[in-house]
Structure formats: C-alpha cells, structure tokens
Design a protein around this motif. Sequence first.
Motif, PDB file in Angstrom:
ATOM      1  N   ILE A  17      11.058   9.421 -25.797  1.00  0.00           N
ATOM      2  CA  ILE A  17      10.075  10.225 -26.532  1.00  0.00           C
ATOM      3  C   ILE A  17      10.106   9.820 -28.006  1.00  0.00           C
ATOM      4  N   LEU A  18       9.051  10.155 -28.723  1.00  0.00           N
ATOM      5  CA  LEU A  18       8.957   9.924 -30.157  1.00  0.00           C
ATOM      6  C   LEU A  18       9.563  11.128 -30.874  1.00  0.00           C
ATOM      7  N   VAL A  19      10.500  10.878 -31.785  1.00  0.00           N
ATOM      8  CA  VAL A  19      11.184  11.947 -32.501  1.00  0.00           C
ATOM      9  C   VAL A  19      10.930  11.782 -34.002  1.00  0.00           C
ATOM     10  N   GLU A  20      10.738  12.908 -34.692  1.00  0.00           N
ATOM     11  CA  GLU A  20      10.513  12.951 -36.126  1.00  0.00           C
ATOM     12  C   GLU A  20       9.380  12.018 -36.573  1.00  0.00           C
ATOM     13  N   PRO A  21       8.165  12.201 -36.028  1.00  0.00           N
ATOM     14  CA  PRO A  21       7.060  11.324 -36.398  1.00  0.00           C
ATOM     15  C   PRO A  21       6.602  11.533 -37.840  1.00  0.00           C
ATOM     16  N   VAL A  22       6.291  10.436 -38.499  1.00  0.00           N
ATOM     17  CA  VAL A  22       5.750  10.461 -39.851  1.00  0.00           C
ATOM     18  C   VAL A  22       4.522   9.555 -39.844  1.00  0.00           C
ATOM     19  N   PRO A  23       3.326  10.113 -40.061  1.00  0.00           N
ATOM     20  CA  PRO A  23       2.126   9.272 -40.047  1.00  0.00           C
ATOM     21  C   PRO A  23       2.112   8.325 -41.235  1.00  0.00           C
ATOM     22  N   LEU A  24       1.812   7.057 -40.963  1.00  0.00           N
ATOM     23  CA  LEU A  24       1.736   6.036 -42.009  1.00  0.00           C
ATOM     24  C   LEU A  24       0.302   5.736 -42.394  1.00  0.00           C
ATOM     25  N   GLY A  25      -0.574   5.734 -41.396  1.00  0.00           N
ATOM     26  CA  GLY A  25      -1.970   5.413 -41.647  1.00  0.00           C
ATOM     27  C   GLY A  25      -2.843   5.957 -40.548  1.00  0.00           C
ATOM     28  N   VAL A  26      -4.136   6.082 -40.857  1.00  0.00           N
ATOM     29  CA  VAL A  26      -5.085   6.645 -39.907  1.00  0.00           C
ATOM     30  C   VAL A  26      -6.353   5.799 -39.886  1.00  0.00           C
ATOM     31  N   SER A  27      -6.920   5.655 -38.704  1.00  0.00           N
ATOM     32  CA  SER A  27      -8.223   5.021 -38.546  1.00  0.00           C
ATOM     33  C   SER A  27      -9.136   6.064 -37.911  1.00  0.00           C
ATOM     34  N   ALA A  28     -10.117   6.490 -38.688  1.00  0.00           N
ATOM     35  CA  ALA A  28     -11.056   7.504 -38.203  1.00  0.00           C
ATOM     36  C   ALA A  28     -11.944   6.903 -37.112  1.00  0.00           C
TER      37      ALA A  28
END
Length: 166
Positions: free
Chosen positions: A107-118
Amino acid sequence: MSRDNQQPADAPTNPVTNDTIASLDQLSLASTSGACQHCGRSFTEGDEIVAYVSKPAEKRTHEVGHCVCAHREHRQQEVFTLGVYELLVAGRIGLASDAATQSTWPILVEPVPLGVSAPATTTIRWLPPETPLAEQVTPTATHRQRRRDARAQVTVSSPLTTEGDD
C-alpha cells in the motif's frame, strides 16, 4: 498562460484537497508490478517511491498506474491524458494484511502530492512546497520538506514543463 503560480480569481480550484490526500493514504499498490518501472528493482516495505495516480472522470476512486524509486535519475511520466485527473505522489511502501486469508499486499503510506495534471491538460503542474495555494491542501512542515526532497529526486525531460500553469 502565466509562468508564475498565481491564477485569476475565477480559475477553477485544484481538486487536491485533504479528502483527496486521505483517499490516497493506504491506497493499494497490488495492481502495480511491485518493481520500479525505471530500473526494475523490486520494492520492499519502507521503500520511498513516486507513484503515478489517476482518476478517470467516470470513476470515483484513484488507481495507481506505476511506481518508480525515489531517485533523482529515475524519470517520471512526461505526457498526461486528456479527461483524466492525474497526480504524481511521493510516499513509502507499506504492507496491509488480511488475517482471515493470510494474505498481504503493498500500500501507499504517507502520500505527498508533487504535481497534478488536470483533466483539461496534458502537462503537469508542480505543487510548490514552500507556498500553499488556495486551491491545494495546506501542507504541514513535514509535508513541505518531503515535497522538497521528492521534487529534488524527480527528473523530467524539459525544464520548461516543470514550472508554470496547466
């Protein structure tokens, strides 16, 4: 569009919210190969990764497409899909287990978004670690540091695509 990080007041808000981040925490990575897409090294519990996460317009949940090691030389996806909300997220590999079936999965733990593509774009917009914008989740000091560290490890092909608006 402007290359600075300010948007007009009537610009649509970014859907990176506390709810989005909460939905990514403990997101299953079972659908991935379990190895870095760049170097092929198998992931183990605790490894730092950068995951490509998407949510097509007609879906309600996010899905992990692939993961790479959090190393500076490992390349990330550079072209994104129209009509799909996409994120690059730094985090760690954790393990979830089901005692009834005696099975475990990553599983993914402690996610931090780096970038987004709308959904309306094919480019990524990097989320600034130092300055929380009105349309993004307000990061904690720990999140800011993790974003700085993770962004320092992400490589893209052109410096022109690493900054600016969608």
